[in-house]
Design an enzyme around this catalytic site. Structure first.
Site, short mmCIF file in Angstrom:
data_model
loop_
_atom_site.label_atom_id
_atom_site.label_comp_id
_atom_site.label_asym_id
_atom_site.label_seq_id
_atom_site.Cartn_x
_atom_site.Cartn_y
_atom_site.Cartn_z
N GLY A 8 0.83 -1.09 -0.05
CA GLY A 8 -0.06 0.01 0.19
C GLY A 8 0.86 1.25 -0.14
O GLY A 8 0.50 2.34 0.37
N ALA A 9 2.13 1.23 -0.60
CA ALA A 9 3.05 2.32 -0.43
C ALA A 9 2.54 3.70 -1.41
O ALA A 9 3.06 4.49 -1.12
CB ALA A 9 4.21 1.71 -1.14
N THR A 10 1.69 3.44 -2.08
CA THR A 10 1.10 4.68 -2.91
C THR A 10 -0.01 5.27 -2.26
O THR A 10 -0.62 6.30 -2.61
CB THR A 10 0.65 4.31 -4.19
OG1 THR A 10 -0.39 3.21 -4.14
CG2 THR A 10 2.09 3.86 -5.03
N ASP B 125 -2.61 6.90 1.09
CA ASP B 125 -2.52 8.22 1.85
C ASP B 125 -1.77 7.99 2.85
O ASP B 125 -0.81 8.81 3.27
CB ASP B 125 -3.86 8.43 2.39
CG ASP B 125 -3.98 9.89 3.00
OD1 ASP B 125 -3.71 10.88 2.48
OD2 ASP B 125 -4.43 9.75 4.22
N LEU B 126 -1.90 6.96 3.81
CA LEU B 126 -1.03 6.77 4.97
C LEU B 126 0.66 7.00 4.56
O LEU B 126 1.45 7.47 5.33
CB LEU B 126 -1.42 5.50 5.77
CG LEU B 126 -0.29 5.33 7.01
CD1 LEU B 126 -0.44 6.36 7.95
CD2 LEU B 126 -0.80 4.15 7.44
N ARG C 51 2.10 8.06 1.96
CA ARG C 51 2.33 9.49 1.51
C ARG C 51 2.69 10.57 2.73
O ARG C 51 3.48 11.42 2.80
CB ARG C 51 1.54 10.22 0.56
CG ARG C 51 1.56 9.24 -0.84
CD ARG C 51 0.91 9.95 -1.90
NE ARG C 51 -0.66 10.41 -1.76
CZ ARG C 51 -1.58 9.73 -1.72
NH1 ARG C 51 -1.62 8.58 -2.32
NH2 ARG C 51 -2.82 10.25 -1.65
N ASP D 266 -0.88 0.95 16.79
CA ASP D 266 -1.72 2.18 17.13
C ASP D 266 -0.83 3.19 17.15
O ASP D 266 0.02 3.37 18.17
CB ASP D 266 -2.43 1.85 18.63
CG ASP D 266 -3.51 3.04 18.75
OD1 ASP D 266 -3.12 3.96 18.70
OD2 ASP D 266 -4.40 2.62 19.49
N HIS D 267 -0.65 4.11 16.18
CA HIS D 267 0.29 5.12 16.11
C HIS D 267 0.34 6.17 17.23
O HIS D 267 1.22 6.80 17.25
CB HIS D 267 -0.06 5.89 14.67
CG HIS D 267 -1.21 6.95 14.75
ND1 HIS D 267 -2.39 6.49 14.43
CD2 HIS D 267 -1.31 8.30 15.03
CE1 HIS D 267 -3.32 7.35 14.49
NE2 HIS D 267 -2.59 8.72 14.89
N ASP E 99 -14.15 3.15 15.61
CA ASP E 99 -12.93 4.00 15.06
C ASP E 99 -11.95 4.45 15.97
O ASP E 99 -10.73 4.53 15.90
CB ASP E 99 -13.32 5.20 14.06
CG ASP E 99 -12.43 5.82 13.28
OD1 ASP E 99 -11.52 4.98 12.66
OD2 ASP E 99 -11.98 7.04 13.28
N HIS F 39 -7.75 3.94 19.88
CA HIS F 39 -6.86 4.85 20.66
C HIS F 39 -7.31 5.10 22.25
O HIS F 39 -6.31 5.22 22.93
CB HIS F 39 -6.89 6.43 20.01
CG HIS F 39 -6.59 6.07 18.47
ND1 HIS F 39 -5.55 5.17 18.05
CD2 HIS F 39 -7.02 6.86 17.34
CE1 HIS F 39 -5.35 5.39 16.68
NE2 HIS F 39 -6.41 6.13 16.17
N LYS G 44 -16.12 14.31 16.09
CA LYS G 44 -15.90 14.93 15.00
C LYS G 44 -16.35 16.28 15.13
O LYS G 44 -17.57 16.25 15.74
CB LYS G 44 -15.83 14.35 13.77
CG LYS G 44 -14.91 12.97 13.55
CD LYS G 44 -15.08 12.47 12.32
CE LYS G 44 -14.29 11.35 12.05
NZ LYS G 44 -12.84 12.03 12.02
#
Length: 489
Positions: free
Chosen positions: A14-16, A18-19, A21, A176-177, A234, A239, A337
């Site tokens: 999945g290198a192209t 959104d995450l 980039r 989990d970033h 989500d 998180h 949100k």
């Protein structure tokens, strides 16, 4: 079990996307610039997109420029990173391309291999099975998986089972970033690196805990995914429960993957279930309607989505951890949100002094101490204390609340601000799993969250509307007010 050695090859699926980039490629650039990547590390980028290596290198360079458009990248560091990178398109539905990818992995490999699956979780099993089928998932390989894994306990178990058929648990690094953020790691340092706090970190001294992850953005083009997930799946499952674990866990015997994860899973298994009998009193669901964010009119969720929906964009809940340390202390979790500000913070309110020696106005001025740990947009720690108000007064002392403030941007102003994936990549490349999530953690979190979702369905508990730019439905205020508490805003 042999101890992992630094990876000689990083393969990004999945290198192209959104995450990749926004986060992955800029993180690798910063690691390259600081000389933290192993000297012999190669990077193999892959995705379904048909493009040449030169085209991908251009995409990578543009992504690195876009991360900090006001700064000029170090040309030597940028070229050093690009020289490490190869690109090969592949898809799990194309056996020939996966065979070619596996062959390229074997050609580039000089030691351990790290796979990073920056794809939709539904592809994890197929990718891992394909790697195994071509002999590319054996000893000396490990895999990073992006959370959330699945959309409920059953799907998480199915994905975990599929990955486990190719990689044993010790070689699976669930991301989990939030755990890569400096502020989150500093929470661990604050708790376990200071003698001051640990004696106070319990129900005898702490009255309540609040954890807030607030966003000003809407669904931002993720409408179809988000409408299926909602804020509960989500954000809460992901998180917020990780932050809760770090706040509430017992001191681990040492700072290593097994010890830290063992203490986190104890917290998750101590969470009191919230089901159809308690969801209406312990949780609040909301969905934003049209309103204003920072003076700009924004549409409601249903308008952005283009159809009516019963998906929540806001969740507030009161959690209880039924163990000796935390019995009786409410943990308030809140995420949403289109809230007024972007903020991630943990707030611990201590109990009031058992007896006030001050009379008159000073007694009325008394407020409980509080510890605020802000994670974003800026990282800081504030400890609220009572102090004498300067001046002369015939009626005795006057008191004011003041803060001891550790501002990371001031204290460490010369240290670069880190992308969370810099730490996560560095640890995964070196085989350190401390800041990654174990299988039993993900499944225990899903089990707790599934009970809430099922309770909502059985109780017919629909989201309450709240105008964009506000702190959610009024019921979120009432959730705390019942126990004499209020959100920190």
């Amino acid at each position: 079990m042999t101890h992992p050695t630094p990876a000689s090859l990083l393969t990004i699926f999945g290198a192209t996307g959104d995450l990749s980039r926004r986060m992955l490629l800029p993180s690798l650039y910063h690691l390259q610039a600081e000389g933290l990547l192993p000297e012999d590390l190669r990077i193999l980028a892959t995705a379904r997109t048909e493009m040449t290596r030169d085209s991908f290198l251009q995409l990578a360079a543009e992504s690195i420029h876009a991360r900090d458009p006001g700064a000029r990248p170090d040309d030597a560091a940028l070229q050093g990173l690009l020289q490490r990178i190869d690109y090969l398109p592949a898809g799990t539905d194309d056996a020939g391309s996966m065979q070619a990818l596996a062959a390229q992995i074997q050609r580039l490999r000089r030691g351990d291999v790290l796979y990073h699956l920056s794809t939709a979780p539904k592809f994890y099993g197929a990718i891992c099975q394909a790697l195994a089928a071509h002999g590319a998932a054996g000893a000396g390989t490990r895999v990073m998986l992006e959370k959330p894994i699945g959309n409920d306990l059953a799907s998480a178990v199915a994905i975990n089972d599929a990955v486990a058929r190719a990689f044993d648990e010790s070689r699976i690094y669930r991301v989990d970033h939030y755990l890569g953020k400096e502020g989150v790691q500093n929470l661990i340092a604050l708790r376990f690196g200071n003698a001051l706090f640990e004696p106070l970190w319990n129900s005898r001294q702490i009255e309540q805990v609040q954890i807030t992850v607030a966003e000003t953005v809407g669904v931002e083009g993720r409408g179809d995914y988000y409408d299926e997930a909602g804020a509960l799946r989500d954000m809460v499952q992901n998180h917020l429960l990780q932050l809760l674990c770090l706040v509430a866990m017992e001191p681990p015997a040492r700072f290593d993957p097994t010890a830290v994860r063992n203490e986190k899973i104890k917290v998750l298994r101590s969470l009191r279930a919230i089901d159809q009998h308690s969801v209406t009193s312990e949780t609040v669901r909301g969905q934003y309607s049209a309103g204003a964010i920072e003076g700009r009119l924004v549409p409601g969720y249903a308008e952005e989505l283009g159809r009516p929906s019963q998906t929540e964009t806001f969740v507030a809940l009161r959690a209880h951890i039924d163990n000796w340390r935390w019995s009786g202390v409410p943990f308030y979790l809140r995420t949403g949100k289109r809230l007024p500000s972007r903020s991630t913070e943990i707030y611990l309110q201590f109990r009031k002094v058992p007896h006030s020696i001050f009379g008159g106005a000073a007694a009325a001025d008394m407020r409980p101490n509080g510890l605020l740990i802000k994670l974003q947009p800026e990282e800081r720690i504030e400890l609220a204390l009572m102090s004498k108000t300067p001046g002369l007064d015939r009626h005795g002392l006057r008191l004011s609340q003041v803060t001891l403030d550790l501002d990371f941007h001031q204290e460490f102003r010369h240290a670069p601000r880190r992308i969370a994936y810099e730490r996560l990549y560095l640890d995964a490349i070196e085989g350190n799993g401390t800041l990654f999530v174990r299988r039993d953690e993900t499944e225990a979190a899903w089990e707790w969250v599934d009970a809430i979702a099922e309770g909502w369905r059985e109780a017919g508990f629909a989201p309450r509307p709240y105008p964009a730019g506000t702190w959610g439905p009024g019921a979120a205020v009432a959730l705390l007010d019942r126990l004499g508490h209020a959100w920190r805003e």
